[in-house]
Each structure stands twice: as C-alpha cells, then as structure tokens.
Design a protein around this motif. Structure first.
Motif, short mmCIF file in Angstrom:
data_model
loop_
_atom_site.label_atom_id
_atom_site.label_comp_id
_atom_site.label_asym_id
_atom_site.label_seq_id
_atom_site.Cartn_x
_atom_site.Cartn_y
_atom_site.Cartn_z
N GLY A 86 4.09 6.27 -13.08
CA GLY A 86 3.73 5.09 -13.86
C GLY A 86 3.99 3.76 -13.19
N LEU A 87 4.35 3.78 -11.88
CA LEU A 87 4.59 2.53 -11.19
C LEU A 87 3.34 2.13 -10.41
CD1 LEU A 87 8.19 3.15 -9.80
CD2 LEU A 87 7.51 2.17 -11.99
N SER A 88 3.20 0.85 -10.18
CA SER A 88 2.04 0.34 -9.44
C SER A 88 2.42 0.26 -7.96
CB SER A 88 1.67 -1.03 -9.98
OG SER A 88 0.57 -1.55 -9.28
N SER A 89 1.66 0.99 -7.12
CA SER A 89 1.99 1.06 -5.70
C SER A 89 0.71 1.10 -4.88
CB SER A 89 2.83 2.30 -5.43
OG SER A 89 3.12 2.43 -4.06
N THR A 90 0.77 0.51 -3.67
CA THR A 90 -0.33 0.56 -2.73
C THR A 90 0.25 0.79 -1.33
OG1 THR A 90 -0.26 -1.84 -2.42
CG2 THR A 90 -1.82 -0.99 -4.05
N ILE A 91 -0.66 1.13 -0.38
CA ILE A 91 -0.25 1.19 1.02
C ILE A 91 -1.16 0.29 1.83
CG2 ILE A 91 0.73 3.52 0.89
CD1 ILE A 91 -1.78 4.56 2.28
N GLU A 92 -0.61 -0.21 2.96
CA GLU A 92 -1.39 -1.03 3.86
C GLU A 92 -0.90 -0.79 5.28
OE1 GLU A 92 -0.64 -5.04 2.54
OE2 GLU A 92 1.13 -5.23 3.80
N PRO A 93 -1.75 -0.98 6.27
CA PRO A 93 -1.31 -0.80 7.66
C PRO A 93 -0.19 -1.77 8.00
CG PRO A 93 -3.70 -0.99 7.53
CD PRO A 93 -3.16 -1.33 6.18
N ASP A 94 0.78 -1.31 8.77
CA ASP A 94 1.85 -2.17 9.24
C ASP A 94 1.36 -2.86 10.50
OD1 ASP A 94 4.40 -3.29 9.32
OD2 ASP A 94 5.13 -1.74 10.68
N GLU A 95 1.48 -4.15 10.56
CA GLU A 95 0.94 -4.87 11.72
C GLU A 95 2.01 -5.15 12.74
OE1 GLU A 95 -1.24 -8.22 10.21
OE2 GLU A 95 -2.14 -6.97 8.68
#
Length: 95
Positions: A86-95
């Motif tokens: 129930g938590l809001s989470s995303t992933i993104e590339p680490d720069e």
C-alpha cells in the motif's frame, strides 16, 4: 632458417558495472508513519529502525525519499513489495 616473433595481444576484457537503480518512496496521506517504518524494515533486509524512520520522515517532509540504490532486479522487487503493502514507490536509473 628465420625465426618469427609472434606478438601476443592482451585480450583483457573491460567489465562495465551493471547499471544501478534508485528505489523511491513517495509520501501519501493514507498510511501511518509507524506502518511505513515497519514496512520498510520488513521489505529491505538489514534496514534498521532509525534508517527506516529517516526515510519515512524525508518522504513525509519532501514528498519523496531514497530507499535504496541497487541493480534493476532487486530494485523492481523492492518497489513492487512496497506497492503491495500500500505504499507509493517508483524506480529510476541512478545517474
């Protein structure tokens, strides 16, 4: 009789490190702070309560917080596990 000298070329391979991804926790108005802390500790092995509290407070204050930086497969696992709780989470590339 002639002698030939053969040059041996170095065939060393350059290994590129696997790309890394950031798992982000987004603030929400639904879950209690205690629940977020407990879920973070259950989801990310070895995460201490003070670390989880810091992440939760950063998300609460700034709207988003970095949970962990890792390879793509574990990042997807952490993100999906947080979402399943129930938590809001995303992933993104680490720069």
């Amino acid at each position: 009789m002639s002698t030939e000298v053969l040059e041996k070329r170095s065939t060393s391979t350059v290994r590129k490190p696997a790309p890394r991804y950031r798992v982000l926790l987004h603030n929400d108005d639904f879950n209690t702070m205690e629940y977020v802390v407990q879920t973070l500790m259950k989801t990310v092995a070895g995460m201490t309560q003070p670390q989880a509290v810091n992440i939760m407070m950063e998300a609460h204050t700034n709207g988003v917080a970095l949970v962990i930086t890792c390879a793509l497969e574990p990042a997807e696992f952490y993100c999906e596990t947080l979402k399943n709780h129930g938590l809001s989470s995303t992933i993104e590339p680490d720069e």
